[in-house]
Design a protein around this motif. Structure first.
Motif, PDB file in Angstrom:
ATOM      1  N   LEU A 219      14.879 141.675  29.753  1.00 28.36           N
ATOM      2  CA  LEU A 219      16.050 141.643  30.631  1.00 28.36           C
ATOM      3  C   LEU A 219      16.436 140.220  31.031  1.00 28.36           C
ATOM      4  CD1 LEU A 219      18.217 142.958  32.419  1.00 28.36           C
ATOM      5  CD2 LEU A 219      16.458 143.259  34.186  1.00 28.36           C
ATOM      6  N   LEU A 220      15.471 139.429  31.481  1.00 34.37           N
ATOM      7  CA  LEU A 220      15.793 138.075  31.945  1.00 34.37           C
ATOM      8  C   LEU A 220      16.379 137.236  30.810  1.00 34.37           C
ATOM      9  CD1 LEU A 220      15.893 135.920  34.082  1.00 34.37           C
ATOM     10  CD2 LEU A 220      13.483 135.395  33.632  1.00 34.37           C
ATOM     11  N   ASP A 221      15.835 137.381  29.610  1.00 33.95           N
ATOM     12  CA  ASP A 221      16.377 136.636  28.462  1.00 33.95           C
ATOM     13  C   ASP A 221      17.855 136.971  28.259  1.00 33.95           C
ATOM     14  OD1 ASP A 221      13.923 135.462  27.972  1.00 33.95           O
ATOM     15  OD2 ASP A 221      13.294 137.021  26.564  1.00 33.95           O
TER      16      ASP A 221
ATOM     17  N   THR B 114      13.954 134.593  39.786  1.00 35.47           N
ATOM     18  CA  THR B 114      13.836 134.141  38.396  1.00 35.47           C
ATOM     19  C   THR B 114      13.346 132.699  38.300  1.00 35.47           C
ATOM     20  OG1 THR B 114      16.148 133.355  38.227  1.00 35.47           O
ATOM     21  CG2 THR B 114      15.716 135.683  37.691  1.00 35.47           C
ATOM     22  N   ASN B 115      13.390 131.977  39.402  1.00 38.29           N
ATOM     23  CA  ASN B 115      12.864 130.605  39.393  1.00 38.29           C
ATOM     24  C   ASN B 115      11.348 130.575  39.216  1.00 38.29           C
ATOM     25  OD1 ASN B 115      15.247 129.174  39.558  1.00 38.29           O
ATOM     26  ND2 ASN B 115      15.210 128.991  41.783  1.00 38.29           N
ATOM     27  N   GLN B 116      10.696 131.745  39.426  1.00 36.01           N
ATOM     28  CA  GLN B 116       9.257 131.818  39.177  1.00 36.01           C
ATOM     29  C   GLN B 116       8.959 131.561  37.697  1.00 36.01           C
ATOM     30  OE1 GLN B 116       7.411 135.458  41.001  1.00 36.01           O
ATOM     31  NE2 GLN B 116       9.512 135.876  41.621  1.00 36.01           N
TER      32      GLN B 116
ATOM     33  N   ASN C 125      16.757 128.605  36.945  1.00 40.83           N
ATOM     34  CA  ASN C 125      17.312 129.882  36.475  1.00 40.83           C
ATOM     35  C   ASN C 125      18.252 130.512  37.495  1.00 40.83           C
ATOM     36  OD1 ASN C 125      16.098 129.912  33.979  1.00 40.83           O
ATOM     37  ND2 ASN C 125      14.407 131.254  34.573  1.00 40.83           N
ATOM     38  N   SER C 126      17.856 130.436  38.781  1.00 40.72           N
ATOM     39  CA  SER C 126      18.644 131.069  39.835  1.00 40.72           C
ATOM     40  C   SER C 126      20.066 130.526  39.871  1.00 40.72           C
ATOM     41  CB  SER C 126      17.971 130.867  41.194  1.00 40.72           C
ATOM     42  OG  SER C 126      18.776 131.388  42.235  1.00 40.72           O
ATOM     43  N   GLN C 127      20.194 129.215  39.825  1.00 39.30           N
ATOM     44  CA  GLN C 127      21.531 128.622  39.918  1.00 39.30           C
ATOM     45  C   GLN C 127      22.371 128.952  38.689  1.00 39.30           C
ATOM     46  OE1 GLN C 127      22.436 127.125  42.868  1.00 39.30           O
ATOM     47  NE2 GLN C 127      24.440 127.529  41.940  1.00 39.30           N
TER      48      GLN C 127
ATOM     49  N   ASP D 122       8.324 143.775  37.362  1.00 39.05           N
ATOM     50  CA  ASP D 122       7.691 143.677  38.683  1.00 39.05           C
ATOM     51  C   ASP D 122       8.045 142.391  39.419  1.00 39.05           C
ATOM     52  OD1 ASP D 122       6.542 146.136  38.328  1.00 39.05           O
ATOM     53  OD2 ASP D 122       4.575 145.364  37.716  1.00 39.05           O
ATOM     54  N   TYR D 123       8.125 141.285  38.705  1.00 37.34           N
ATOM     55  CA  TYR D 123       8.366 140.006  39.386  1.00 37.34           C
ATOM     56  C   TYR D 123       9.807 139.855  39.881  1.00 37.34           C
ATOM     57  CZ  TYR D 123      10.426 138.255  35.001  1.00 37.34           C
ATOM     58  OH  TYR D 123      11.216 138.067  33.888  1.00 37.34           O
ATOM     59  N   LEU D 124      10.693 140.769  39.455  1.00 38.73           N
ATOM     60  CA  LEU D 124      12.075 140.753  39.947  1.00 38.73           C
ATOM     61  C   LEU D 124      12.396 141.960  40.829  1.00 38.73           C
ATOM     62  CD1 LEU D 124      14.079 139.663  36.747  1.00 38.73           C
ATOM     63  CD2 LEU D 124      13.244 138.221  38.616  1.00 38.73           C
ATOM     64  N   ALA D 125      11.462 142.890  40.936  1.00 34.19           N
ATOM     65  CA  ALA D 125      11.720 144.141  41.667  1.00 34.19           C
ATOM     66  C   ALA D 125      12.195 143.855  43.087  1.00 34.19           C
ATOM     67  CB  ALA D 125      10.457 144.992  41.690  1.00 34.19           C
ATOM     68  N   THR D 126      13.251 144.554  43.483  1.00 32.39           N
ATOM     69  CA  THR D 126      13.858 144.336  44.797  1.00 32.39           C
ATOM     70  C   THR D 126      14.206 145.679  45.432  1.00 32.39           C
ATOM     71  OG1 THR D 126      14.793 142.221  44.070  1.00 32.39           O
ATOM     72  CG2 THR D 126      15.772 143.232  46.037  1.00 32.39           C
TER      73      THR D 126
END
Length: 309
Positions: A124-126, A156-158, A163-165, A230-234
């Protein structure tokens, strides 16, 4: 003749006494993501108590501002506010415009994807970062869904700083109060319209419940709901507050939303059970009320389960 007129007048008066007075409508303001579920809750409440409910749905941030404006102009607003976050009703509480806030249900953010892209949680992030992929969101500040999308971007900066910007710069704020957003035709589902009909977005960061609703309408059958890794779960905790100067029936409506009947309807639309967390800065009274309502809800659900077993 006078006797007949007098008798008719007395009958008319008697009839006027026994005709029941139509209950005044309770006013419920809610988040746009609650439109379908709380409309059904309101209908169920009316069926049970004979109390009609007047509803108004929209972005929670803008709704909170509208409530503040109504109070400043008239000293009164809606009876109940059901928000897609805790912060907006909490602001009203801290301004003295509502009773303590209760987390009445929860949702989660997902990626709703148009058909044919082959997106998974793992990649997804890609896809989000690809320059050619159009990412739709709601509008931050005006609508909590936009705020949650921005939280996802920050996470996503993790993986890589910056990435966030990149994601915030490319995000298309297509719903949620953006005055420059395209107009969605009446009767059209937002996600279906932007992802399948106009293809103005390839991925839309949206609530799980909104994705389920979109899949159920014509044209949305092929939309894919991709769970965030998991690392993006909100998670989205929704706040409920009875407003200042509310009609007593407003309290009854709020209790009904928290009741097993109200919670069952919310669950049918994909919402999850509320957490037991309590908003901060409410003081002992707010904490006791919120915990009390949670205990009452849990007790009712336990009793209901025992009676069915």
């Amino acid at each position: 003749m006078k006797k007949h007129f007098f008798a008719f007048s007395m009958i008319a008066c008697a009839v006027g006494v026994i005709i029941p007075t139509q209950a005044l409508a309770v006013k419920l303001y809610g988040a746009g993501s609650l439109r379908d579920s709380l409309t059904e809750v309101a209908e169920s409440f009316n069926d049970k108590y004979g109390i009609p409910v007047e509803t108004r749905f929209g972005p929670s941030g803008l709704t909170r501002e509208f409530i503040e404006q109504e109070f400043s102009e008239t000293g009164k607003s809606a009876d109940v506010f059901a928000s897609a976050d805790i912060e907006n009703p909490q602001t009203l509480f801290e301004e003295g415009l509502s009773k303590p806030v209760v987390n009445f249900t929860s949702n989660r953010m997902t990626a709703v994807v148009r058909s044919g892209l082959g997106i998974t949680s793992d990649n997804l992030l890609d896809f989000l970062l690809k320059p050619e992929i159009k990412v739709g969101t709601s509008t931050p500040i005006a609508d909590p869904s936009g705020d949650y999308a921005w939280q996802i971007f920050d996470k996503t900066n993790q993986v890589k700083s910056g990435n966030s910007q990149i994601l915030k710069n490319k995000a298309l704020q297509l719903v949620g109060g953006n005055p420059n957003a395209p107009i969605v035709p009446n009767g059209k589902n937002n996600l279906v319209y932007f992802l399948e009909e106009t293809k103005q977005a390839d991925i839309f960061l949206s609530y799980y419940t909104s994705g389920k609703t979109a899949q159920a309408v014509e044209g949305g059958e092929n939309l894919q709901i991709v769970e965030l890794p998991d690392y993006l779960a909100t998670k989205a905790n929704y706040g409920l507050a009875t407003l200042k100067n509310a009609d007593p029936d407003g309290e009854k409506l709020a209790e009904y939303i928290l009741s097993p009947d109200g919670q069952e309807i919310l669950a049918k639309y994909g919402f999850s059970a509320p957490s037991t967390s309590v908003p901060e800065h409410q003081g002992a009274g707010g904490i006791l009320l919120a915990l009390g309502l949670t205990l009452i809800l849990n007790k009712k659900q336990l009793m209901q389960s025992e009676s069915q077993s």
